[in-house]
Scaffold this active site. Structure first.
Site, PDB file in Angstrom:
ATOM      1  N   LYS A 298       1.775   6.954 -11.216  1.00  0.00           N
ATOM      2  CA  LYS A 298       1.747   5.253 -10.769  1.00  0.00           C
ATOM      3  C   LYS A 298       1.877   4.574 -11.724  1.00  0.00           C
ATOM      4  O   LYS A 298       1.612   4.993 -12.697  1.00  0.00           O
ATOM      5  CB  LYS A 298      -0.114   5.180 -10.036  1.00  0.00           C
ATOM      6  CG  LYS A 298      -0.008   3.806  -9.121  1.00  0.00           C
ATOM      7  CD  LYS A 298      -1.678   4.020  -8.868  1.00  0.00           C
ATOM      8  CE  LYS A 298      -1.558   2.059  -7.892  1.00  0.00           C
ATOM      9  NZ  LYS A 298      -3.186   2.412  -6.947  1.00  0.00           N
TER      10      LYS A 298
ATOM     11  N   SER B  29      -4.030   1.730  -2.572  1.00  0.00           N
ATOM     12  CA  SER B  29      -2.628   1.741  -3.661  1.00  0.00           C
ATOM     13  C   SER B  29      -2.277   2.373  -4.203  1.00  0.00           C
ATOM     14  O   SER B  29      -0.749   2.151  -4.577  1.00  0.00           O
ATOM     15  CB  SER B  29      -3.452   0.413  -4.110  1.00  0.00           C
ATOM     16  OG  SER B  29      -3.726   1.058  -5.385  1.00  0.00           O
TER      17      SER B  29
ATOM     18  N   SER C 138      -8.052   3.257  -3.022  1.00  0.00           N
ATOM     19  CA  SER C 138      -6.693   3.413  -3.486  1.00  0.00           C
ATOM     20  C   SER C 138      -6.478   4.867  -3.692  1.00  0.00           C
ATOM     21  O   SER C 138      -5.148   5.220  -3.647  1.00  0.00           O
ATOM     22  CB  SER C 138      -6.347   3.117  -4.336  1.00  0.00           C
ATOM     23  OG  SER C 138      -6.004   1.866  -3.862  1.00  0.00           O
TER      24      SER C 138
END
Lengths: 467, 103
Positions: A83, A161, A185
């Protein structure tokens, strides 16, 4: 050997065996994933930066080491993505947000260092919701790279996310990925993309070098194709780190899960009554499968405590502090989602006494949750009450009859407990649904064992999207 | 279900989604779960929210679009309502905040 799509969707153990036995080189595998990333990464809104030069260098080194008999373990030579909130030396780390898109750190996050030491090959920085969703977004299109799309149906969101991490694993663009969770997330994109996602216990994995949204709630964890893969990655990234005072010296040692013990599971009864029909049906079917290897108590109720309120106040207050520079600079207006452009201001007005009161409640909450978990190996609920959201509509304009029910995700995050989500079927619009196992602190091994047992008798994790 | 209740419940869901998808404003969900029959409490919260939005305007007014002020104020009200709900949970003097600091 010829690399096929099937190869790219293999589990980590399968890939590791091919590499260890030198039937496949890391370089060839890396090139194949890079080609797929280049072909599908952008259309899925899954990639920020492809780290091709670094990847090929790391892959070549892995091949040389393996040839020289210096095999490091299951992740040696395996391509992965992180990420884009993890610092990587000399490579942009955008935090998903326009104001930071050219930001470059001169060091690697501890997690990245650990994976490098394990011989893994970093091939991409993966897309994410801007600032990990800290400012209250209301659209899938809340990242400077655009909406993340689930590979199962590109008209729908990949979740957030950790949007790119979920999509990239699901689409076979990487062998595994790293996501982060403050409150949902990892579990959300794992569910929406039909893959496995593990939220570790707070303190299990060093946060050093990761963007801070909320210091006391942020966790880093793996998103993979199987629960077993999650265990392999967690064992490489966990451990105490002098650079992160919240990290704890509790080694996570993981070998293949082979035991067939019988578990005691509790179903959180209010977690699915208002869920989408397909979610309910898949969850009910999954419980029938679980009964084959577990005793199930279907009447569990979470303690009546303000979990959601505590998490929300803490995230807002810490988020406003973490991004105070951005808020004060006025550059928040550059954020993609309309809500995010004003969402940081309210956090600056949370009273210190209210924030501290929320922090004080976490210990009593932990005691209450520990008491509940003392009776079970894990609690079970749907990962999410619905399938993914349309990528082109505000969240508040769809799924009007769905309810979240018990605050399972918020309760687990408030007290820092681990969770794992694995796929359990498909629902509306060919979109995946997930089942979530949550446990007491440091119980990741048990959760992986349970999820692995479930995956041994089901094949949802073996289905892959046709891109 | 009345239209108002339906709208509230819709907002609840969206905020929960936003929160669980990493954070944002689950807040309305929480706020709506608090008993709101005490008009004095409601009035106090509304007054406090007004005061706090004034502070925000004084500090960051040049960076805020005027149309966004009511939205910010409504989130502040929600935050205050949540804080009120948290406050209703009895804590002992010995219940310490969960922070990380080691000397």
């Amino acid at each position: 050997m010829q690399i096929t799509n099937e190869t790219l969707f293999s589990s980590l153990r399968e890939l590791a065996e091919l590499i260890r036995s030198q039937k496949l080189t890391s370089t060839a595998l890396t090139e194949a994933y890079l080609a797929r990333l280049e072909k599908f990464g952008e259309q899925l809104g899954a990639v920020v930066t492809i780290t091709k030069d670094l990847a090929l260098k790391q892959a070549q080194r892995a091949d040389e080491e393996i040839k020289a008999g210096k095999y490091k373990g299951l992740l040696h030579g395996i391509p992965y993505g992180v990420k884009d909130l993890l610092a990587t030396k000399g490579i942009p780390t955008s935090w998903g947000a326009t104001p930071y898109k050219d930001q470059v750190f001169d060091y690697d996050a501890t997690l990245v260092k650990k994976l490098t030491e394990a011989g893994a090959v970093l091939i991409a920085k993966l897309a994410m919701v801007e600032l990990a969703g800290g400012f209250g977004y209301n659209n899938a299109d809340a990242s400077f790279t655009g909406a993340g799309r689930t590979p199962w149906n590109k008209d729908f969101w990949s979740g957030g996310s950790s949007s790119g991490s979920g999509a990239a694993v699901s689409a076979g663009l990487v062998a595994f990925a790293i996501g982060s969770e403050t409150s949902g997330s990892i579990i959300c994109p794992a569910s929406f993309c039909g893959v496995a996602g593990l939220r570790p216990t707070y303190g299990r994995v060093s946060r050093y070098g990761a963007m801070a949204l909320c210091w006391t709630l942020d966790k880093l964890g793996p998103i993979c194709r199987t629960a077993d893969d999650c265990g392999i990655v967690l064992s490489a990234i966990s451990g105490i780190d002098p650079m992160d005072a919240s990290s704890i010296d509790k080694p996570f040692i993981y070998n293949n899960v082979e035991n067939n013990k019988r578990f005691k599971l509790g179903i959180i009864k209010d977690s699915y009554k208002d869920a989408q029909a397909s979610v309910k049906e898949n969850f009910t079917n999954a419980i029938a499968e679980l009964r084959k290897f577990a005793d199930v108590d279907a009447s569990v109720v979470l303690p009546d405590m303000p979990f959601s309120e505590v998490v929300s106040l803490i995230v807002e207050a810490e988020g406003a502090s973490a991004f105070r520079d951005l808020i004060e600079s006025g550059r928040g207006k550059e954020l993609r989602d309309p809500n995010d452009r004003w969402g940081g201001f309210s956090g600056t007005a949370i009273l210190a006494v209210d924030y501290i009161q929320a922090l004080r409640l976490r210990e009593p909450m932990k005691r209450a949750m520990d008491g509940l978990y003392s009776k079970y190996d894990a609690l079970v609920s749907p990962s999410f009450p619905c399938v993914s959201y349309p990528a082109d509509k505000p969240f508040d304009q769809v799924y009007k009859d769905i309810g979240f029910g018990a605050p399972v995700i918020e309760a687990g995050n408030a007290v820092g407990q681990p969770a794992i989500s694995v796929p359990n079927g498909f629902g509306e619009n060919n979109l995946p649904t997930g089942i979530q196992f949550t446990g007491k602190a440091w119980s990741e091994l048990t959760l992986i064992e349970i999820a692995s047992q479930y995956q041994k008798i089901t094949d949802w994790h073996k289905k892959h999207p046709n891109l | 279900m009345s239209k108002e209740t339906a709208n509230k419940s819709r907002r609840n869901f969206t905020k929960r989604l936003a929160l669980v998808a990493s954070a944002p404003i689950l807040t309305t969900y929480c706020a709506n779960s608090i008993p709101t029959d005490n008009q004095n409490v409601e009035k106090t919260l509304a007054k406090s929210a007004k005061g706090l939005i004034d502070v925000i305007q004084a500090s960051y007014g040049q960076n805020i679009n005027k149309d966004d002020l009511p939205k910010i104020q409504s989130v502040i009200e929600r935050n205050l309502t949540m804080a009120e709900k948290i406050r209703q949970f009895k804590l002992k003097n010995s219940d310490e905040p969960a922070t990380i600091f080691y000397a």
